[in-house]
Motif scaffolding. Structure first.
Motif, PDB file in Angstrom:
ATOM      1  N   UNK A  65       0.869  -1.179  -0.100  1.00  0.00           N
ATOM      2  CA  UNK A  65       0.051   0.014   0.017  1.00  0.00           C
ATOM      3  C   UNK A  65       0.965   1.386   0.052  1.00  0.00           C
ATOM      4  N   UNK A  66       2.088   1.305   0.793  1.00  0.00           N
ATOM      5  CA  UNK A  66       2.882   2.428   0.421  1.00  0.00           C
ATOM      6  C   UNK A  66       3.467   2.492  -0.712  1.00  0.00           C
ATOM      7  N   UNK A  67       3.773   1.730  -1.302  1.00  0.00           N
ATOM      8  CA  UNK A  67       4.117   1.635  -2.879  1.00  0.00           C
ATOM      9  C   UNK A  67       3.137   2.241  -3.793  1.00  0.00           C
ATOM     10  N   UNK A  68       1.879   1.806  -3.268  1.00  0.00           N
ATOM     11  CA  UNK A  68       0.874   2.227  -4.209  1.00  0.00           C
ATOM     12  C   UNK A  68       0.428   3.954  -3.812  1.00  0.00           C
ATOM     13  N   UNK A  69       0.747   4.250  -2.705  1.00  0.00           N
ATOM     14  CA  UNK A  69       0.362   5.337  -2.343  1.00  0.00           C
ATOM     15  C   UNK A  69       1.617   6.599  -3.271  1.00  0.00           C
ATOM     16  N   UNK A  70       2.788   5.884  -3.070  1.00  0.00           N
ATOM     17  CA  UNK A  70       3.748   6.604  -3.879  1.00  0.00           C
ATOM     18  C   UNK A  70       3.510   6.748  -5.480  1.00  0.00           C
ATOM     19  N   UNK A  71       2.987   5.931  -6.026  1.00  0.00           N
ATOM     20  CA  UNK A  71       2.869   6.043  -7.226  1.00  0.00           C
ATOM     21  C   UNK A  71       1.530   6.743  -7.845  1.00  0.00           C
ATOM     22  N   UNK A  72       0.594   7.153  -6.718  1.00  0.00           N
ATOM     23  CA  UNK A  72      -0.721   7.761  -7.301  1.00  0.00           C
ATOM     24  C   UNK A  72      -0.435   9.365  -7.050  1.00  0.00           C
ATOM     25  N   UNK A  73      -1.262   9.870  -7.932  1.00  0.00           N
ATOM     26  CA  UNK A  73      -1.467  11.512  -7.920  1.00  0.00           C
ATOM     27  C   UNK A  73      -2.651  11.941  -7.590  1.00  0.00           C
TER      28      UNK A  73
ATOM     29  N   UNK B  52      -5.742   5.244   0.787  1.00  0.00           N
ATOM     30  CA  UNK B  52      -4.608   4.314   1.114  1.00  0.00           C
ATOM     31  C   UNK B  52      -3.711   4.442   2.258  1.00  0.00           C
ATOM     32  N   UNK B  53      -3.517   5.826   2.644  1.00  0.00           N
ATOM     33  CA  UNK B  53      -3.263   6.252   4.096  1.00  0.00           C
ATOM     34  C   UNK B  53      -3.897   5.673   5.119  1.00  0.00           C
ATOM     35  N   UNK B  54      -5.140   5.951   5.034  1.00  0.00           N
ATOM     36  CA  UNK B  54      -6.001   5.256   6.108  1.00  0.00           C
ATOM     37  C   UNK B  54      -5.917   3.718   6.224  1.00  0.00           C
ATOM     38  N   UNK B  55      -6.101   3.053   5.069  1.00  0.00           N
ATOM     39  CA  UNK B  55      -5.793   1.500   5.057  1.00  0.00           C
ATOM     40  C   UNK B  55      -4.527   1.217   5.592  1.00  0.00           C
ATOM     41  N   UNK B  56      -3.733   1.942   5.387  1.00  0.00           N
ATOM     42  CA  UNK B  56      -2.180   1.549   5.862  1.00  0.00           C
ATOM     43  C   UNK B  56      -2.396   1.651   7.438  1.00  0.00           C
ATOM     44  N   UNK B  57      -2.865   2.788   7.999  1.00  0.00           N
ATOM     45  CA  UNK B  57      -3.012   2.827   9.415  1.00  0.00           C
ATOM     46  C   UNK B  57      -3.919   1.666  10.055  1.00  0.00           C
ATOM     47  N   UNK B  58      -4.993   1.360   9.209  1.00  0.00           N
ATOM     48  CA  UNK B  58      -5.945   0.371   9.672  1.00  0.00           C
ATOM     49  C   UNK B  58      -5.088  -0.955   9.871  1.00  0.00           C
ATOM     50  N   UNK B  59      -4.319  -1.315   8.761  1.00  0.00           N
ATOM     51  CA  UNK B  59      -3.558  -2.532   8.848  1.00  0.00           C
ATOM     52  C   UNK B  59      -2.443  -2.119  10.221  1.00  0.00           C
TER      53      UNK B  59
END
Lengths: 294, 109
Positions: free
Chosen positions: B21-29, B37-44
């Motif tokens: 998910x961090x990689x996905x966050x880096x690649x999206x604009x 994605x940030x919220x999902x990372x924090x949930x995980x």
């Protein structure tokens, strides 16, 4: 001048420490006990700091949830969202473990305490004085009474040291196993144990929350330099805080392993090594206390 | 597998997903996707932390079983201390007794 009996007793006393006890064991026991008490206080302070970090991430998560799910119905708060990373019963068990270890090292200190042996000498002196008082004259010469008292002190001291040394040697493996298990629970790196959990809470919690807020701000209000600066600073500060907290956990882990090494040194009659290991523990705890005020 | 090895394996899996998910966050604009994605990372992270909490509690509970040899050693040391104190008390009581007899003799003479 000393009577021949007194001289014989004095000779016996001179021979006692070398043949029966290990005078240095009391020194090592004192160092060990100090190390246990220090590591105990250090661990409780670290657990409180770990819980504070986890709680801060929970607040950030709920804030972000409110933003990304604002169109998904009612937002709720639940105690389950804010469970302590190290609950009171677990930190209590950890403290109880230290208490048990301190009970053992405290008993070593007591048994090798010169005051315990001196008490025996005083009691023997008292009996001698009592006999003289009862007879109304000096039945036992004062130098003999004093020599017997000194012999009693030396025998008790030597016996205590001998017992303590034997117990330390017999307990060494179990002591090492326990302290290593405690160190393992903290984790050897940022991917294992408590250390791994905390590293994740910074990397995937605090830093992600700040990065997400920063991106939102720059998209919605790119001209707000002061707020952007505050978030950038918070992000950089969090990196430093993460590194310090992980270093603190690693320091406690090293202290636990140092305690095991100090015990092993005591078992091998190397009190200077014991003192050196314990000095590392107190230095680590003092450094933490100075920085955090805990 | 012990309960802790199960937990460790599950936590490793969560870490892998966080990295993804961090990689996905880096690649999206796309800001909205970035925030989600940030919220999902924090949930995980929260779920991983609950597993870490359990892992630490289990490891702490296991410490109690390792304390038995130390408790036995402490008991042995306590007995040695008690034996010394008992003998001291005996000697002190003799001294007191002699003193008492001394006073009785003094009062009779």
């Amino acid at each position: 001048m000393l009577k021949p009996l007194s001289l014989a007793i004095a000779a016996l006393i001179a021979m006692l420490p070398g043949c029966a006890g290990n005078p240095a064991v009391g020194d090592a026991a004192g160092s060990l006990h100090l190390g246990v008490v220090t590591a105990d206080a250090h661990s409780q302070a670290l657990f409180r700091a770990a819980n504070s970090q986890a709680r801060a991430v929970d607040v950030e998560r709920k804030l972000l949830e409110g933003e990304v799910r604002r169109n998904e119905g009612l937002q709720r708060l639940s105690e389950q969202d804010f469970l302590s990373l190290i609950p009171a019963d677990v930190s209590g068990q950890w403290a109880a473990t230290f208490d048990a270890v301190a009970g053992y090292t405290g008993a070593l200190v007591q048994l090798t305490d010169p005051a315990l042996a001196a008490g025996m000498g005083n009691a023997l002196q008292g009996v001698g004085d009592g006999i003289n008082g009862l007879a109304g004259r000096r039945v036992i010469d004062g130098t003999v009474t004093a020599a017997i008292a000194a012999l009693g002190t030396a025998i008790v001291q030597a016996k205590g040291e001998k017992t303590a040394t034997a117990v330390i040697r017999r307990t060494d493996k179990a002591f090492g196993t326990l302290l290593t298990a405690m160190a393992d629970a903290l984790g050897a790196d940022s991917k294992s144990g408590l250390s791994g959990t905390l590293a994740d809470s910074w990397n995937a919690g605090t830093l992600v929350a700040i990065a997400t807020r920063y991106s939102s701000l720059t998209a919605s209000n790119p001209d707000n330099a002061a707020e952007r600066r505050a978030l950038i600073q918070a992000y950089a500060d969090s990196i430093d805080a993460r590194d310090r907290q992980l270093a603190d956990i690693a320091g406690l882990r090293r202290s636990l392993l140092a305690l095991a090494a100090a015990h092993q040194s005591a078992a091998n009659a190397r009190p200077a090594d014991s003192r050196a290991w314990i000095a590392r523990i107190t230095t680590t705890a003092d450094d933490f206390s100075r920085r955090t005020g805990h | 597998m012990t309960p802790n090895t199960d937990i460790i394996a599950l936590r490793a899996s969560i870490r892998d997903k966080i990295q993804l998910l961090l990689r996905m966050q880096e690649s999206t604009s796309d800001l909205e996707l970035f925030r989600r994605l940030g919220f999902q990372i924090m949930e995980l992270e929260h779920r991983g932390r609950m597993l870490g909490r359990l892992e630490f509690a289990t490891a702490t509970e296991a410490l109690a079983k390792k304390l038995a040899p130390l408790a036995a050693s402490e008991a042995e040391l306590d007995k040695a201390i008690a034996d010394i104190r008992k003998f001291q008390t005996f000697l002190t009581s003799i001294s007191k007794f002699l003193g008492l007899v001394d006073k009785v003799i003094d009062s009779l003479t």
